[in-house]
Each structure stands twice: as structure tokens, then as C-alpha cells.
Design a protein around this motif. Sequence first.
Motif, PDB file in Angstrom:
ATOM      1  N   VAL A   1       4.290   9.403   1.236  1.00 20.92           N
ATOM      2  CA  VAL A   1       5.632   9.904   1.515  1.00 20.92           C
ATOM      3  C   VAL A   1       6.554   8.698   1.614  1.00 20.92           C
ATOM      4  O   VAL A   1       6.328   7.812   2.440  1.00 20.92           O
ATOM      5  CB  VAL A   1       5.669  10.694   2.845  1.00 20.92           C
ATOM      6  N   THR A   2       7.561   8.657   0.744  1.00 25.08           N
ATOM      7  CA  THR A   2       8.426   7.479   0.728  1.00 25.08           C
ATOM      8  C   THR A   2       9.720   7.758  -0.016  1.00 25.08           C
ATOM      9  O   THR A   2       9.821   8.733  -0.766  1.00 25.08           O
ATOM     10  CB  THR A   2       7.697   6.296   0.039  1.00 25.08           C
ATOM     11  N   ASP A   3      10.700   6.892   0.163  1.00 27.31           N
ATOM     12  CA  ASP A   3      11.890   6.868  -0.657  1.00 27.31           C
ATOM     13  C   ASP A   3      11.437   6.371  -2.037  1.00 27.31           C
ATOM     14  O   ASP A   3      10.815   5.306  -2.146  1.00 27.31           O
ATOM     15  CB  ASP A   3      12.879   5.872  -0.028  1.00 27.31           C
ATOM     16  N   LEU A   4      11.735   7.125  -3.105  1.00 29.14           N
ATOM     17  CA  LEU A   4      11.224   6.769  -4.431  1.00 29.14           C
ATOM     18  C   LEU A   4      11.861   5.490  -4.984  1.00 29.14           C
ATOM     19  O   LEU A   4      11.411   4.965  -6.002  1.00 29.14           O
ATOM     20  CB  LEU A   4      11.432   7.929  -5.415  1.00 29.14           C
ATOM     21  N   ARG A   5      12.893   4.986  -4.318  1.00 30.43           N
ATOM     22  CA  ARG A   5      13.503   3.718  -4.749  1.00 30.43           C
ATOM     23  C   ARG A   5      12.832   2.517  -4.108  1.00 30.43           C
ATOM     24  O   ARG A   5      13.118   1.379  -4.448  1.00 30.43           O
ATOM     25  CB  ARG A   5      14.994   3.694  -4.386  1.00 30.43           C
ATOM     26  N   ARG A   6      11.950   2.786  -3.135  1.00 29.05           N
ATOM     27  CA  ARG A   6      11.252   1.676  -2.466  1.00 29.05           C
ATOM     28  C   ARG A   6       9.784   2.059  -2.316  1.00 29.05           C
ATOM     29  O   ARG A   6       9.312   2.391  -1.229  1.00 29.05           O
ATOM     30  CB  ARG A   6      11.868   1.397  -1.092  1.00 29.05           C
ATOM     31  N   LEU A   7       9.071   1.996  -3.436  1.00 31.18           N
ATOM     32  CA  LEU A   7       7.670   2.415  -3.423  1.00 31.18           C
ATOM     33  C   LEU A   7       6.817   1.339  -2.749  1.00 31.18           C
ATOM     34  O   LEU A   7       7.007   0.150  -3.003  1.00 31.18           O
ATOM     35  CB  LEU A   7       7.182   2.644  -4.858  1.00 31.18           C
ATOM     36  N   PRO A   8       5.861   1.746  -1.911  1.00 28.20           N
ATOM     37  CA  PRO A   8       4.987   0.759  -1.252  1.00 28.20           C
ATOM     38  C   PRO A   8       3.854   0.329  -2.190  1.00 28.20           C
ATOM     39  O   PRO A   8       2.681   0.368  -1.830  1.00 28.20           O
ATOM     40  CB  PRO A   8       4.457   1.521  -0.035  1.00 28.20           C
ATOM     41  N   LEU A   9       4.223  -0.050  -3.413  1.00 28.54           N
ATOM     42  CA  LEU A   9       3.236  -0.428  -4.429  1.00 28.54           C
ATOM     43  C   LEU A   9       3.590  -1.792  -5.000  1.00 28.54           C
ATOM     44  O   LEU A   9       4.773  -2.116  -5.165  1.00 28.54           O
ATOM     45  CB  LEU A   9       3.223   0.608  -5.569  1.00 28.54           C
ATOM     46  N   ALA A  10       2.561  -2.565  -5.323  1.00 30.07           N
ATOM     47  CA  ALA A  10       2.776  -3.909  -5.856  1.00 30.07           C
ATOM     48  C   ALA A  10       3.382  -3.854  -7.259  1.00 30.07           C
ATOM     49  O   ALA A  10       3.212  -2.858  -7.985  1.00 30.07           O
ATOM     50  CB  ALA A  10       1.448  -4.663  -5.890  1.00 30.07           C
ATOM     51  N   ASP A  11       4.075  -4.923  -7.656  1.00 33.43           N
ATOM     52  CA  ASP A  11       4.607  -5.044  -9.016  1.00 33.43           C
ATOM     53  C   ASP A  11       3.472  -4.839 -10.026  1.00 33.43           C
ATOM     54  O   ASP A  11       2.384  -5.379  -9.843  1.00 33.43           O
ATOM     55  CB  ASP A  11       5.174  -6.457  -9.261  1.00 33.43           C
ATOM     56  N   GLY A  12       3.737  -4.077 -11.068  1.00 34.71           N
ATOM     57  CA  GLY A  12       2.763  -3.929 -12.148  1.00 34.71           C
ATOM     58  C   GLY A  12       1.466  -3.227 -11.763  1.00 34.71           C
ATOM     59  O   GLY A  12       0.454  -3.387 -12.437  1.00 34.71           O
ATOM     60  N   SER A  13       1.492  -2.422 -10.686  1.00 34.28           N
ATOM     61  CA  SER A  13       0.229  -1.828 -10.220  1.00 34.28           C
ATOM     62  C   SER A  13      -0.106  -0.494 -10.889  1.00 34.28           C
ATOM     63  O   SER A  13      -1.196   0.033 -10.732  1.00 34.28           O
ATOM     64  CB  SER A  13       0.251  -1.665  -8.699  1.00 34.28           C
ATOM     65  N   LEU A  14       0.821   0.083 -11.659  1.00 34.63           N
ATOM     66  CA  LEU A  14       0.574   1.392 -12.276  1.00 34.63           C
ATOM     67  C   LEU A  14       0.430   1.294 -13.798  1.00 34.63           C
ATOM     68  O   LEU A  14       1.146   0.534 -14.441  1.00 34.63           O
ATOM     69  CB  LEU A  14       1.720   2.364 -11.987  1.00 34.63           C
TER      70      LEU A  14
END
Length: 300
Positions: A147-160
Motif C-alpha cells: 500500500v503506497t502512493d504510486l509516485r513513491r514506490l518503495p522499490l529499488a531503481d530497475g527492480s521490475l
Amino acid sequence: MSATADARSGLSGAAATARGSRFAKIEAALSCPECRGKLDDDLACVACGASGQRRGQQLRFGGFEESELRSDPLNRIKETVKRRFSRVYPLAISALSPVLSVNFVKPFLRSFDLDRELVADLGSGTHRRDPRLVCIDGGAYDEVDIVTDLRRLPLADGSLAGAMSIAVLEHVTDPAEHIAEMHRVLAPGGRVMAFVPFMQPFHASPYDYQRYTKVGLAEQFPGFEVLSVKVGAGPTSALVWVLQEWLAMTLSFGSEKLYRALVPLTWILSPLKLLDLLLVHHPSASVIASGFVIEARKIG
Ligand SMILES: [Zn+2]
């Protein structure tokens, strides 16, 4: 959750395994949504101190306030139905909705090795389209992993490896920021798929701000190579939804209350959308299409 707890919650062995491997991949990709620093086991950033929370299996980093989800009357009803009937909501919507979507999700997901690659559904709502998909949303629905603001994803750069966004970008004031964040979390060569409406009536969820033409949509993805822009929902879907609203308005003689009571009755016309099985293939379908789907690849 332990195997016993999975058994108690009714998860099959296969679903529990899929969830286990999904969470292992998510944990490996996590990073601080504020500063991109490392998160410890309690989701606290070791660099800036920002922190998320674990609620059962769900990771929470902000998201919508309850009051935001309940501001629009129709959306208030939708939210209640979504929560109470989260399993059948997507089915009910596809049966009652005037919009017949082209099947663009499955082919997109099939183009990844979901057992190995991390693909996110950004703005997943109550849907879980595949047990291996990371479901991310501003609302804390049962099927949402993060659950998060989609403009600030808790994911690292290039992780997807992949990201999809189904009927989300019309609901935000700053689609460019959302697309930039997709670009950041995708690996070079990673692909995004997004569905947005063109000819659809206003529908707050919890807000509704814009529509896109076919050529307009292709301009929204800087830093991406556009692979295709196709009709995602056809002309009849556009017509039926407008007709339903028009009928409810015309027959309600200026009464907002009567209009709201009439809208569900007009859903009897929704099966007309099946004509789109043919019409989406018309060479000019994009002139009055209900919506478009874009697929684009991150350059670099
Ligand atoms: Zn931080």
C-alpha cells in the motif's frame, strides 16, 4: 505466515508457494520510498529513518486516507462493495459494466517469466490477476501486497521486469510523475502496459481528471520506446456507457436522487457491449474507442 496458518486461512499449497516466492522477490526489491536507502526488517530506512509498517502480509507505506476514498457518492458505494465482496467485485464489474475490454492483460503477463521476473500491477484495486504478480495500490484492499502512493514506490531503481497500469492514469492529477516512477523502477528493456480511457463518462475512483486520444497517449511516455497503441475497449462500450448516463438523466427530470436510482436500471443495456467483439477490429475503431492500451519499453 507459517504453513499451518496458510492451511487455516484456506490457501492451497500451490497458492502458498506462489505467495512465498512473491514475497521473497518483493523483499529483495524493497528500498526507501523517500531516499532509496536500505530498509531493515521492520521496514525502517537505515539512511533517513522513514518507515513503513507490516500488517499481516501487507506492507504499508502511506496510501489513501479513508476520507479520500469516500468523498464521491458513487465511489463511496463502490468502496463499500469492493471491501465486502472483494472476491466477486471484479467479476460483477465485468458482467454489469458497459465496457468490454479486449484481453490485453494475459498476453502481456505471458510475455514474462513470472516465476523468475518481478512484474507489478500498479493500482491493482481488489484484483489479483496472477498469484506471482506484485499488487500495489493506494487502498489497503485484501489482495494488495504494498500500500503506497504510486509516485513513491518503495522499490529499488530497475527492480521490475514489467509494470502494468489498468485504468489508473485518468484518476491522478500528475500522470507524468506516475509514468516517471514506472520508468525508474523498471530495468532497462523492461516493459510497461497501460490502459486509459478515451470516450468514457466521468467516473471518480476516488478522482477522475483526464482522457487520452490514441496519438495523445503515445506522447505520455518519455524515455520509453512505444511498441504499440491499440484499442483496449471499443466504440460500442463508449456508446452504451454514454447512453446509460443519458437515459438516467433524461428520465430523472432534474432529480439527482432519481438519476442515481435509475443508473443501475440502465445496466440492462450493458450486454450490447458484445458488439465490440466485432467493432474493435474496424479500421476506424480508434475514432470513438472507449479506451486505449499502450505497451512501451524502457530505453537504456
Ligand atoms: Zn530513507
